[in-house]
Enzyme design. Structure first.
Site, PDB file in Angstrom:
ATOM      1  N   CYS A 112       0.820  -1.225   0.000  1.00 22.98           N
ATOM      2  CA  CYS A 112       0.000   0.000   0.000  1.00 22.98           C
ATOM      3  C   CYS A 112       0.851   1.271   0.000  1.00 22.98           C
ATOM      4  CB  CYS A 112      -0.946  -0.007   1.188  1.00 22.98           C
ATOM      5  SG  CYS A 112      -2.135  -1.337   1.046  1.00 22.98           S
ATOM      6  N   HIS A 252      -3.937   6.880   2.143  1.00 26.00           N
ATOM      7  CA  HIS A 252      -4.199   5.550   1.615  1.00 26.00           C
ATOM      8  C   HIS A 252      -5.578   5.105   2.112  1.00 26.00           C
ATOM      9  CE1 HIS A 252      -3.932   1.510   0.357  1.00 26.00           C
ATOM     10  NE2 HIS A 252      -3.905   1.025   1.586  1.00 26.00           N
ATOM     11  N   ASN A 282      -9.968  -0.908  -1.029  1.00 24.30           N
ATOM     12  CA  ASN A 282      -8.516  -0.733  -0.961  1.00 24.30           C
ATOM     13  C   ASN A 282      -7.894  -1.279  -2.247  1.00 24.30           C
ATOM     14  OD1 ASN A 282      -5.801  -0.807  -0.420  1.00 24.30           O
ATOM     15  ND2 ASN A 282      -5.975  -1.848   1.549  1.00 24.30           N
TER      16      ASN A 282
END
Ligand code: ACO
Length: 327
Positions: A112, A252, A282
């Site tokens: 990520c 994020h 995500n």
């Protein structure tokens, strides 16, 4: 010489997987997913579509929006944990699909935090003076490594791609500062265990479902909440800014609760925080550049604005960055 973002782009596949669809696949509920994560829908690739396909769509938009010829690109860096193949790299595939004749490139694995790692890397190539046009693309096809019978992970992730063109700034705009970190002690908490050199793919690794993402959500959550808040507040402090100076915080998008906690710690009001986790879930390396493109496209960020971005992910890896937007 500062490196700055001169164009942004995103690509989201068309297929939508909603919480209600997931209710039919695993023991979950729209209510649980929305309240625990903030996610309502996520996008999934169509049959045969892979990371390089999405990244190439992004690359084409970047060329068009920046009036750049494909042969002017010096370097392509692709942040991904879901390359089409372990090798050749996704960067090689994107170069070939674009037919960009004068570049080199590589993939970077930072989960990520991959996009921020790639942005920092690309910026250093620009600052060296040797490279003028560097494409940074974050892309992940998470659906290729998710077990859609595991409710702990399948509700969280989606597929997508986003990217930016980095060039030398003409007006001293661009990346002001970054904090990046890694701690492999957290490795087992979020991992794709099989298919690498440690556990090469075999009938046994498949049987044990080692080709799917495993996450100890509680442990990752605990580290992510503290980690993202710490690095976001530290980078503001050491550059003598406060939350009031931030026009947009682009975090994020792993869990809305992690984002809210970070924004609160930095005193950034909700209206200055970009949230798109509800639409896309995500998308790992793609969330931050997708967010950047949304904010530029709808006019939320304009030249001269201060943008804060931060991430936390598998590794553990983490990063925060301050950017003065503009050419
Ligand atoms: N639907 C219904 N119940 C569920 C689901 C689901 N989809 N998933 C888990 N549960 C259950 C669990 O089994 C557990 O039940 P139990 O208590 O009977 O065992 C219960 O819900 C509570 O689980 P928790 O883990 O306490 O839930 P939590 O509030 O922590 O939320 C979540 C889980 C959303 C995964 C959260 O922990 C999280 O966001 N973690 C961090 C994710 C992250 O930041 N990842 C890093 C980036 S990703 C990358 O780098 C690739």
């Amino acid at each position: 010489m500062k490196a700055t973002i001169t164009a942004t782009a995103k690509y989201l596949p068309k297929r939508v997987l909603s919480n209600f669809d997931l209710e039919k696949m695993v023991d979950t509920s729209d209510e649980w997913i929305r309240t625990r994560t903030g996610i309502k829908t996520r996008r999934l690739v169509s049959e045969g579509q892979a990371s390089a396909d999405m990244a190439t769509e992004v690359a084409k938009i970047l060329l068009e929006r920046s009036n750049t010829d494909k042969n002017e690109i010096d370097l392509i860096i692709i942040a991904t944990v879901t390359p089409d193949t372990m090798f050749p790299s996704t960067a090689a595939r994107v170069q070939h699909k674009l037919d960009a004749q004068n570049c080199w490139g590589f993939d970077l694995s930072g989960a990520c935090t991959g996009f921020l790692y790639a942005l920092e890397t690309g910026a250093k190539f620009i600052e060296s003076g040797k490279y003028k046009k560097v494409m940074i693309i974050g892309v992940d096809t998470m659906s290729s490594i998710i077990d859609y019978t595991d409710r702990n992970t399948c509700v969280l992730f989606g597929d997508g791609a986003g990217g930016v063109l980095l060039e030398p700034s003409k007006n001293n705009n661009g990346i002001i500062d970054s904090i990046l970190g890694i701690d492999g002690a957290g490795g087992d908490s979020l991992i794709l265990p099989g298919g690498g050199s440690l556990h090469p793919a075999s009938a046994d690794t498949i049987k044990k479902k080692m080709h799917y993402v495993y996450q100890d959500g509680k442990t990752v959550f605990k580290f992510a909440v503290k980690g993202m808040a710490d690095i976001s507040s530290d980078i503001l402090k050491r550059n003598n800014f406060t939350g009031d100076d931030v026009k947009l915080f682009i975090p994020h998008q792993a869990n809305k609760r992690i984002i809210d906690a970070t924004a609160k710690r930095c005193n950034i009001p909700d209206e200055h925080v970009l949230i798109n986790i509800d639409k896309y879930g995500n998308t790992t390396a793609a969330t931050i550049p997708i967010g950047m493109d949304e904010a530029v496209s709808d006019g939320t960020i304009k030249d001269g604005d201060l943008v804060l971005t931060a991430s936390f992910g598998a590794g553990f890896t983490w990063g925060s960055m301050l950017i003065r937007w503009g050419k």
